[in-house]
Write an enzyme that holds these catalytic residues in place. Structure first.
Site, short mmCIF file in Angstrom:
data_model
loop_
_atom_site.label_atom_id
_atom_site.label_comp_id
_atom_site.label_asym_id
_atom_site.label_seq_id
_atom_site.Cartn_x
_atom_site.Cartn_y
_atom_site.Cartn_z
N LYS A 11 -14.70 0.58 14.56
CA LYS A 11 -13.38 -0.04 14.81
C LYS A 11 -12.99 0.07 16.29
CE LYS A 11 -11.82 0.44 10.08
NZ LYS A 11 -11.07 1.17 9.07
N LYS B 245 10.09 -16.33 -10.24
CA LYS B 245 9.43 -15.16 -10.82
C LYS B 245 8.38 -15.60 -11.85
CE LYS B 245 10.41 -11.04 -13.48
NZ LYS B 245 11.28 -10.50 -14.51
N ASN C 292 0.85 -1.20 0.00
CA ASN C 292 0.00 0.00 0.00
C ASN C 292 0.88 1.24 0.00
OD1 ASN C 292 0.52 0.81 2.85
ND2 ASN C 292 -0.41 -1.20 3.24
#
Ligand code: CTP
Length: 403
Positions: free
Chosen positions: A339, A289, A210
């Site tokens: 939350k 890969k 992220n």
């Protein structure tokens, strides 16, 4: 922590004296008042005039300077100082201090002052490792002096080894930490701070991640350290340099972050969970890969749910004050409040990451603090350092109220 501090800087005659000039300037920039005391040998390297100008106070060399101003100069300085730092401290001044000699102004002030004393030895490696110098340092430590260890490396005398005066930012950090541990309002408190994003590998060269830079978490860790806390910083990959004196645990995946948090958790008082944790991870990680695919076929990566670290910490919370972050793009308050409940938090820092000047990879943030009692506090746009400061204020207040 150095703002308003009265610091006597003792300067003895070593080649590292050029760093002492910059040290005076940097101490003043942090709001300290500095008076320089030089040994006679130090004046052979640098004129007292330079230290007088840079410190804004007359640099003193002998006990007979400024007779008109203070009748007993060494006692006046000894009483005035909140902190006495000797940098560079030569083998000679250390030996004199260890023996209690008082044959010049600096050694006399060292003997007379009741304030905390820090010495920063700087000399040739042979002189530094000589048992006589080491014994003198040991004596000084026993008598309550603090010794900042010299760096090792290439010295001006041409040898490699210990004896180099640390760079000025390191000395400043050492002095700040020293003061914070004695006077900071977080002294004695142990913080666990998480920062940056976690990454989940797809193959040996690719990952799911992220946009978190780690700026918010690093700012909280830095601020807590500056106020005297003991800080364990569990960080995902970040380009930032961790603040000095943090215990840094570097992790990559969410599972590694969970393990690091669980290891630190039983012993901490406050947890600030600023990391952007990868919620999902590829079910299968390729050993090699992954090669190009046929554009017609596309590619599917099946993701599994990662553990929710904060929820796990909340589920067996004891003395810990638990602070989460909520990165939202919609329904900020409702989602953040949910939350707090679900993860058993004491506080959450909610930010709408879709707003300009908030969230990932910016230097500023626009946040709201929410608490289990439903209170919401909205902060204007401010630097992440200022958010860290406000956050720590609230943690202290709320933690005290809870106790
Ligand atoms: N968090 C965590 N472990 C996860 C996910 C999040 O510890 N697997 C923590 C974050 O560090 C943050 C808080 O939980 O302090 C909220 O994170 P956020 O990404 O806003 O929410 P999520 O709980 O992941 O919920 P969602 O993504 O569905 O909004």
């Amino acid at each position: 922590m150095l703002n308003g501090k009265k610091i006597v800087l003792g300067v003895s005659g070593g080649i590292a004296i050029y760093k002492a000039v910059d040290l005076v300037s940097k101490l003043r920039k942090r709001g300290a008042e500095v008076r320089v005391v030089m040994t006679e040998h130090a004046t052979k390297f640098v004129s007292p005039l330079l230290f007088s100008e840079i410190s804004g106070n007359p640099a003193a060399v002998t006990m007979w300077d400024n007779r008109g101003e203070h009748s007993v100069e060494h006692i006046a300085l000894a009483k005035w100082a909140d902190l006495l730092v000797v940098a560079p401290a030569t083998a000679n001044i250390l030996a004199k201090a260890a023996c209690g000699l008082a044959d010049d102004l600096l050694s006399t002030v060292l003997l007379a002052t009741p304030c905390p004393k820090i010495v920063c030895p700087a000399m040739n490696s042979g002189m530094y490792t000589n048992p006589a110098t080491q014994a003198n340092l040991e004596t000084l430590r026993r008598r309550g002096y603090t010794v900042m260890e010299p760096d090792a490396g290439h010295l001006a005398c041409g040898v490699n080894g210990p004896g180099r005066l640390p760079e000025v930012p390191e000395i400043i950090a050492f002095l700040e930490r020293f003061t914070a541990l004695r006077e900071g309002r977080l002294r004695g408190l142990r913080f666990l701070v998480t920062a940056a994003g976690t990454r989940e590998p797809i193959d040996p060269v690719r990952y799911v991640g992220n946009r978190s830079s780690g700026k918010m978490g690093y700012a909280v860790a830095r601020e807590a350290l500056l106020q005297g806390a003991d800080v364990t910083l569990v960080t995902g990959p970040s380009a930032l340099t961790p603040p000095p004196y943090a215990k840094v645990v570097r992790v990559e995946t969410t599972q590694q972050m969970l393990d690091a948090c669980l290891a630190a958790y039983p012993d901490v008082d406050v947890v600030i969970k600023a990391a952007a944790v990868a919620d999902f991870k590829p079910r299968d990680v390729a050993d090699q890969k992954i090669k190009k695919i046929d554009p017609e076929d596309g590619m599917t990566v099946v993701m599994d749910q990662n553990p929710d670290i904060l929820k796990i910490l909340g589920s067996h919370k004891q003395q810990q004050f638990l602070v989460g972050f909520a990165a939202e793009t919609q329904h900020l308050l409702e989602n953040a409040a949910a939350k707090v409940r679900k993860k058993n938090l004491d506080m959450i820092v909610a930010n709408d990451v879709s707003q300009a000047g908030a969230g990932f990879n910016t230097d500023t943030n626009i946040v709201k603090f929410l608490y289990p009692d439903g209170t919401v506090e909205s902060l204007e746009k401010m630097s992440k350092d200022d958010v860290a400061l406000r956050l720590i204020d609230r943690v202290l207040e709320r933690r005290a109220a809870k106790q």
